[in-house]
Write a protein that holds these residues in place. Structure first.
Motif, short mmCIF file in Angstrom:
data_model
loop_
_atom_site.label_atom_id
_atom_site.label_comp_id
_atom_site.label_asym_id
_atom_site.label_seq_id
_atom_site.Cartn_x
_atom_site.Cartn_y
_atom_site.Cartn_z
N GLY A 1 0.81 -1.21 0.00
CA GLY A 1 0.00 0.00 0.00
C GLY A 1 0.85 1.26 0.00
O GLY A 1 0.53 2.24 -0.70
N PHE A 2 1.92 1.26 0.76
CA PHE A 2 2.82 2.41 0.81
C PHE A 2 3.49 2.63 -0.54
O PHE A 2 3.50 3.74 -1.08
CB PHE A 2 3.86 2.17 1.90
N LEU A 3 4.05 1.57 -1.08
CA LEU A 3 4.80 1.68 -2.33
C LEU A 3 3.91 2.04 -3.51
O LEU A 3 4.34 2.75 -4.44
CB LEU A 3 5.54 0.37 -2.60
N ARG A 4 2.68 1.59 -3.50
CA ARG A 4 1.75 1.91 -4.58
C ARG A 4 1.57 3.43 -4.73
O ARG A 4 1.33 3.94 -5.82
CB ARG A 4 0.40 1.25 -4.29
N ILE A 5 1.75 4.14 -3.65
CA ILE A 5 1.54 5.59 -3.65
C ILE A 5 2.81 6.35 -4.05
O ILE A 5 2.75 7.32 -4.82
CB ILE A 5 1.05 6.05 -2.26
N LEU B 1 11.34 -6.59 0.57
CA LEU B 1 10.87 -5.31 0.05
C LEU B 1 10.86 -5.32 -1.48
O LEU B 1 9.93 -4.80 -2.10
CB LEU B 1 11.78 -4.18 0.56
N CYS B 2 11.85 -5.93 -2.08
CA CYS B 2 11.87 -6.03 -3.55
C CYS B 2 10.67 -6.82 -4.06
O CYS B 2 10.11 -6.51 -5.13
CB CYS B 2 13.16 -6.69 -4.02
N ALA B 3 10.23 -7.82 -3.29
CA ALA B 3 9.06 -8.61 -3.70
C ALA B 3 7.79 -7.76 -3.71
O ALA B 3 6.81 -8.14 -4.36
CB ALA B 3 8.88 -9.79 -2.75
N ASP C 1 6.79 -5.22 -7.36
CA ASP C 1 6.12 -5.66 -8.60
C ASP C 1 7.03 -5.42 -9.80
O ASP C 1 8.18 -5.81 -9.80
CB ASP C 1 4.76 -4.98 -8.76
N GLU C 2 6.52 -4.70 -10.82
CA GLU C 2 7.27 -4.54 -12.06
C GLU C 2 8.50 -3.64 -11.91
O GLU C 2 9.37 -3.62 -12.78
CB GLU C 2 6.37 -3.99 -13.17
N ARG C 3 8.61 -2.91 -10.80
CA ARG C 3 9.78 -2.05 -10.60
C ARG C 3 10.94 -2.83 -9.98
O ARG C 3 12.04 -2.28 -9.82
CB ARG C 3 9.43 -0.88 -9.67
N ALA C 4 10.73 -4.08 -9.61
CA ALA C 4 11.75 -4.83 -8.87
C ALA C 4 13.03 -5.02 -9.69
O ALA C 4 14.14 -4.87 -9.16
CB ALA C 4 11.20 -6.19 -8.45
#
Length: 431
Positions: free
Chosen positions: A343-347, A371-373, A376-379
């Motif tokens: 939720g945090f990273l989505r923002i 955290l890398c997991a 998503d596509e930015r990993a």
């Protein structure tokens, strides 16, 4: 007892974990002679914004000539940051002497947690220091938080959002119920910008306890494009041309809550002037919240660690990027394992040009792999540096003088970076 031995003792209390309840803190304070009843208090809870609100209130009261205690948590670098009088942290000698005094006073029959012992220590220190008023930030929740032992002039609940669900519940309504535990019978309560669900719960409890309720934005508000020039429209007073150095438009709501609380406290024996409002707000400092520590490139530290706080960080960064279109954003991210990482990273991720994944050096921290997991596509494009020192060095190599490096995701990570920048050691107590 030496300072290092005192810190070692306090660190050892973390073995008791987190115990929500008031029996132990009440017993401790009784054995100390109830020092918290000897001065006036203001109580501030909420999911986000409570620390900034407390810092603003303390600064205004100090400008008004009061001797002011401020109790907040967690600290960033040094344990002593938690307990301040007129802005000055408790001394190492003060920690040592009071730790020994409390150990003797409470005996061996109680088993306080770290936060319970620290809260009792702070309340005793404020009494010993002769404070006129103490501004007390809730540690977690409210209903069973150790700080709820006080009988405040006014209570504040800044915001309610999902956080600490393992202790406070898995819905906004359940968390609002816990936050509302600080509401005392007949004591005015100020609430910030709430969802309908949270407002309903808090309104019901305030009504049951006959506590006058003042809501943002219907009963008071702060209006402006930023904190550099804003207007406060309160319950009975209004001010124009106010200025506060804390960045981010979300601080307008925190300023409004602080001013409403102090406005209500006037009728309960805590007067202050418009001049003190202006002087206090202009001088307030609160580290680790959109804090600019370097320029060219801009190095920004923010301890946001839940989606609601991420919204505030993202809004600030989006505004900055709009005003500085040539600047890229290098995001240095580290989070605790129990937080809503997705939720945090989505923002925040959509704003980032480069992402550096790291982890605070404590057991609760999510590993870089975990955290890398969540990326998503930015990993695949993310940079990985498990040590915060290496993450900061990498971010600086990636940045030009026009760019922004934002370290966020955890106050624990922000504390480690601040310690690196100061070239000092961290206090072993981090929670």
């Amino acid at each position: 007892m030496s300072y290092s031995a005192s810190i070692g003792f306090l660190y050892g209390l973390q073995k008791h974990g987190i115990k929500l309840g008031l029996e132990t803190i009440e017993a401790m304070l009784a054995r100390l002679g109830r020092p918290h009843d000897r001065y006036r208090t203001l109580h501030i809870g909420g999911t986000n914004g409570k620390g900034s609100t407390a810092a603003m209130a303390a600064a205004i009261l100090q400008a008004a000539g009061y001797r002011v205690g401020l109790y907040t948590s967690p600290h960033l670098v040094d344990f002593r940051e938690r307990i301040r009088v007129n802005g000055d942290p408790i001394s190492e000698e003060g920690v040592s002497e009071l730790t020994a005094h409390l150990q003797e006073a409470i005996g061996s029959s109680l088993q306080p947690t770290f936060f319970e012992f620290t809260t009792a220590l702070a309340f005793q220190y404020f009494f010993d220091s002769g404070v006129d008023v103490a501004v007390v930030e809730v540690g977690m929740g409210g209903r069973f938080d150790a700080t709820t032992a006080i009988a405040p002039l006014v209570s504040v609940i800044t915001t309610v959002a999902l956080d600490h669900q393992e202790y406070l519940g898995h819905t906004v309504g359940a968390i609002a119920f816990e936050k509302a535990g600080i509401i005392k019978h007949g004591v005015p309560v100020v609430v910030g910008r709430l969802s309908q669900e949270a407002a309903h719960v808090i309104g019901r409890i305030a009504s049951e306890r006959e506590a006058p309720l003042y809501r943002l934005p219907s009963d008071f508000r702060a209006n402006g494009d930023n904190c550099e020039d804003f207007r406060y429209e309160g319950v009975q007073v209004s001010y124009t041309g106010l200025s506060c150095p804390l960045p981010g438009t979300h601080q307008l709501d925190n300023a409004a809550c602080a001013l409403a609380m102090l406005e209500l406290a006037v009728a309960r024996g805590l007067p202050h002037s418009e001049a003190s409002v202006r002087a206090g707000l202009s001088a307030v400092c609160w580290e680790g919240r959109l804090e600019i520590v370097e320029r060219h490139p801009l190095l920004l530290l923010d301890g946001a660690h839940n989606p609601a706080a991420a919204e505030a960080v993202a809004a600030y960064l989006a505004h900055y990027r709009h005003d500085h279109p040539r600047s890229r954003l290098i995001l240095v991210i580290g989070m605790m394992r129990e937080k809503d990482r997705e939720g945090f990273l989505r923002i925040v991720l959509p704003l980032a040009d480069e992402v550096v994944v790291t982890q605070a050096q404590i057991p609760r921290a999510a590993s870089v792999r975990e955290l890398c997991a969540s990326l998503d596509e930015r990993a695949d494009a993310a940079h990985v540096a498990p040590l915060p020192a290496d993450a900061l060095s990498l971010a600086r190599r990636l940045a030009t003088v026009e760019d922004v490096i934002c370290v966020t995701g955890s106050l624990m990570l922000v504390g480690e970076v601040k310690a690196l920048l100061r070239g000092c050691a961290l206090s072993p107590i981090r929670g």
